[in-house]
Design a protein around this motif. Structure first.
Motif, PDB file in Angstrom:
ATOM      1  N   VAL A  13       0.854  -1.190   0.000  1.00  0.00           N
ATOM      2  CA  VAL A  13       0.000   0.000   0.000  1.00  0.00           C
ATOM      3  C   VAL A  13       0.886   1.236   0.000  1.00  0.00           C
ATOM      4  CG1 VAL A  13      -1.954  -1.086   1.182  1.00  0.00           C
ATOM      5  CG2 VAL A  13      -0.202   0.079   2.523  1.00  0.00           C
ATOM      6  N   GLY A  14       0.352   2.320  -0.493  1.00  0.00           N
ATOM      7  CA  GLY A  14       1.039   3.601  -0.464  1.00  0.00           C
ATOM      8  C   GLY A  14       0.172   4.603   0.274  1.00  0.00           C
ATOM      9  N   ILE A  15       0.798   5.584   0.869  1.00  0.00           N
ATOM     10  CA  ILE A  15       0.067   6.671   1.514  1.00  0.00           C
ATOM     11  C   ILE A  15       0.449   7.954   0.809  1.00  0.00           C
ATOM     12  CG2 ILE A  15      -0.277   8.010   3.617  1.00  0.00           C
ATOM     13  CD1 ILE A  15       0.289   5.495   5.209  1.00  0.00           C
ATOM     14  N   GLU A  16      -0.538   8.656   0.316  1.00  0.00           N
ATOM     15  CA  GLU A  16      -0.326   9.954  -0.310  1.00  0.00           C
ATOM     16  C   GLU A  16      -0.677  11.015   0.738  1.00  0.00           C
ATOM     17  OE1 GLU A  16      -2.977  12.203  -3.501  1.00  0.00           O
ATOM     18  OE2 GLU A  16      -1.941  10.463  -4.356  1.00  0.00           O
ATOM     19  N   LEU A  17       0.177  11.990   0.906  1.00  0.00           N
ATOM     20  CA  LEU A  17      -0.065  13.058   1.871  1.00  0.00           C
ATOM     21  C   LEU A  17       0.042  14.392   1.150  1.00  0.00           C
ATOM     22  CD1 LEU A  17      -0.426  14.085   4.812  1.00  0.00           C
ATOM     23  CD2 LEU A  17       2.064  13.982   5.031  1.00  0.00           C
ATOM     24  N   GLY A  18      -1.069  15.096   1.076  1.00  0.00           N
ATOM     25  CA  GLY A  18      -1.085  16.435   0.491  1.00  0.00           C
ATOM     26  C   GLY A  18      -1.079  17.456   1.619  1.00  0.00           C
ATOM     27  N   ILE A  19      -0.271  18.488   1.476  1.00  0.00           N
ATOM     28  CA  ILE A  19      -0.160  19.505   2.514  1.00  0.00           C
ATOM     29  C   ILE A  19      -0.423  20.876   1.905  1.00  0.00           C
ATOM     30  CG2 ILE A  19       2.360  19.587   2.230  1.00  0.00           C
ATOM     31  CD1 ILE A  19       2.518  20.194   5.257  1.00  0.00           C
ATOM     32  N   ARG A  20      -1.204  21.667   2.600  1.00  0.00           N
ATOM     33  CA  ARG A  20      -1.486  23.031   2.132  1.00  0.00           C
ATOM     34  C   ARG A  20      -0.266  23.904   2.364  1.00  0.00           C
ATOM     35  NH1 ARG A  20      -6.920  23.825   1.161  1.00  0.00           N
ATOM     36  NH2 ARG A  20      -8.293  22.283   2.092  1.00  0.00           N
ATOM     37  N   GLU A  21      -0.103  24.891   1.507  1.00  0.00           N
ATOM     38  CA  GLU A  21       1.058  25.781   1.607  1.00  0.00           C
ATOM     39  C   GLU A  21       1.166  26.409   2.992  1.00  0.00           C
ATOM     40  OE1 GLU A  21       2.790  29.628  -0.794  1.00  0.00           O
ATOM     41  OE2 GLU A  21       1.564  28.187  -1.887  1.00  0.00           O
ATOM     42  N   GLU A  22       0.039  26.782   3.570  1.00  0.00           N
ATOM     43  CA  GLU A  22       0.064  27.425   4.887  1.00  0.00           C
ATOM     44  C   GLU A  22       0.379  26.459   6.031  1.00  0.00           C
ATOM     45  OE1 GLU A  22      -4.382  26.765   3.892  1.00  0.00           O
ATOM     46  OE2 GLU A  22      -2.632  27.473   2.794  1.00  0.00           O
ATOM     47  N   GLU A  23       0.409  25.154   5.763  1.00  0.00           N
ATOM     48  CA  GLU A  23       0.747  24.154   6.787  1.00  0.00           C
ATOM     49  C   GLU A  23       2.232  23.803   6.794  1.00  0.00           C
ATOM     50  OE1 GLU A  23      -3.300  21.523   7.032  1.00  0.00           O
ATOM     51  OE2 GLU A  23      -2.064  21.278   5.232  1.00  0.00           O
ATOM     52  N   ILE A  24       2.958  24.212   5.776  1.00  0.00           N
ATOM     53  CA  ILE A  24       4.364  23.831   5.635  1.00  0.00           C
ATOM     54  C   ILE A  24       5.200  24.325   6.812  1.00  0.00           C
ATOM     55  CG2 ILE A  24       6.460  24.149   4.244  1.00  0.00           C
ATOM     56  CD1 ILE A  24       4.614  24.062   1.754  1.00  0.00           C
ATOM     57  N   ASP A  25       5.050  25.581   7.214  1.00  0.00           N
ATOM     58  CA  ASP A  25       5.840  26.107   8.329  1.00  0.00           C
ATOM     59  C   ASP A  25       5.537  25.375   9.632  1.00  0.00           C
ATOM     60  OD1 ASP A  25       7.298  27.936   6.825  1.00  0.00           O
ATOM     61  OD2 ASP A  25       5.869  29.565   7.167  1.00  0.00           O
ATOM     62  N   SER A  26       4.276  24.995   9.837  1.00  0.00           N
ATOM     63  CA  SER A  26       3.912  24.237  11.031  1.00  0.00           C
ATOM     64  C   SER A  26       4.602  22.875  11.045  1.00  0.00           C
ATOM     65  CB  SER A  26       2.396  24.059  11.101  1.00  0.00           C
ATOM     66  OG  SER A  26       2.027  23.291  12.208  1.00  0.00           O
ATOM     67  N   LEU A  27       4.614  22.197   9.900  1.00  0.00           N
ATOM     68  CA  LEU A  27       5.278  20.893   9.802  1.00  0.00           C
ATOM     69  C   LEU A  27       6.778  21.040  10.024  1.00  0.00           C
ATOM     70  CD1 LEU A  27       5.154  17.862   9.295  1.00  0.00           C
ATOM     71  CD2 LEU A  27       5.263  18.353   6.835  1.00  0.00           C
ATOM     72  N   ILE A  28       7.380  22.056   9.415  1.00  0.00           N
ATOM     73  CA  ILE A  28       8.809  22.307   9.628  1.00  0.00           C
ATOM     74  C   ILE A  28       9.075  22.559  11.105  1.00  0.00           C
ATOM     75  CG2 ILE A  28      10.683  23.952   9.196  1.00  0.00           C
ATOM     76  CD1 ILE A  28       9.543  24.216   6.311  1.00  0.00           C
ATOM     77  N   GLY A  29       8.208  23.332  11.760  1.00  0.00           N
ATOM     78  CA  GLY A  29       8.362  23.602  13.185  1.00  0.00           C
ATOM     79  C   GLY A  29       8.299  22.341  14.024  1.00  0.00           C
ATOM     80  N   LEU A  30       7.378  21.453  13.699  1.00  0.00           N
ATOM     81  CA  LEU A  30       7.268  20.193  14.447  1.00  0.00           C
ATOM     82  C   LEU A  30       8.474  19.292  14.193  1.00  0.00           C
ATOM     83  CD1 LEU A  30       3.455  19.591  13.999  1.00  0.00           C
ATOM     84  CD2 LEU A  30       4.647  19.965  16.169  1.00  0.00           C
ATOM     85  N   LEU A  31       8.970  19.262  12.964  1.00  0.00           N
ATOM     86  CA  LEU A  31      10.180  18.475  12.679  1.00  0.00           C
ATOM     87  C   LEU A  31      11.393  19.061  13.391  1.00  0.00           C
ATOM     88  CD1 LEU A  31       9.568  17.762   8.897  1.00  0.00           C
ATOM     89  CD2 LEU A  31       9.502  16.098  10.770  1.00  0.00           C
ATOM     90  N   THR A  32      11.461  20.381  13.467  1.00  0.00           N
ATOM     91  CA  THR A  32      12.545  21.044  14.211  1.00  0.00           C
ATOM     92  C   THR A  32      12.449  20.701  15.688  1.00  0.00           C
ATOM     93  OG1 THR A  32      12.639  22.832  12.591  1.00  0.00           O
ATOM     94  CG2 THR A  32      13.599  23.278  14.755  1.00  0.00           C
ATOM     95  N   MET A  33      11.228  20.664  16.225  1.00  0.00           N
ATOM     96  CA  MET A  33      11.019  20.267  17.612  1.00  0.00           C
ATOM     97  C   MET A  33      11.569  18.869  17.848  1.00  0.00           C
ATOM     98  SD  MET A  33       8.752  18.138  19.604  1.00  0.00           S
ATOM     99  CE  MET A  33       7.393  17.883  18.501  1.00  0.00           C
ATOM    100  N   LEU A  34      11.310  17.936  16.909  1.00  0.00           N
ATOM    101  CA  LEU A  34      11.842  16.571  17.046  1.00  0.00           C
ATOM    102  C   LEU A  34      13.363  16.557  17.020  1.00  0.00           C
ATOM    103  CD1 LEU A  34       9.624  14.240  14.835  1.00  0.00           C
ATOM    104  CD2 LEU A  34       9.720  14.373  17.309  1.00  0.00           C
TER     105      LEU A  34
END
Length: 87
Positions: A13-34
């Motif tokens: 199986v594959g998982i496709e993940l679409g992210i809105r442009e305005e969510e990118i900084d939030s995801l980067i922030g969470l990855l930085t937190m990790l």
């Protein structure tokens, strides 16, 4: 965000993940937190408004003793190109 589970003919199986442009900084922030707090984790969770689908994706720092079974590739390839064997 939007996820889609793809059932492939070979049983995988594959998982496709679409992210809105305005969510990118939030995801980067969470990855930085990790990166700064490797004992933490976060979730990408479904809003459960549909009948079924991908319910939750947990993101964490993989322990050294846990075997890897995925790799990260770079930029998307053109439809007629092929992916080289990472080995």
């Amino acid at each position: 965000m939007h996820t889609k589970l793809e059932h492939w003919k070979d049983g995988w199986v594959g998982i496709e993940l679409g992210i809105r442009e305005e969510e990118i900084d939030s995801l980067i922030g969470l990855l930085t937190m990790l990166k700064n707090e490797p004992d933490q984790h976060f979730h990408i969770s479904n809003e459960y408004k549909e009948e079924s689908g991908v319910g939750d994706i947990e993101i964490y720092v993989q322990p050294e003793d846990q075997k890897s079974n995925m790799v990260i590739f770079g930029k998307a390839i053109a439809p007629d190109d092929s992916i080289s064997d990472p080995k």
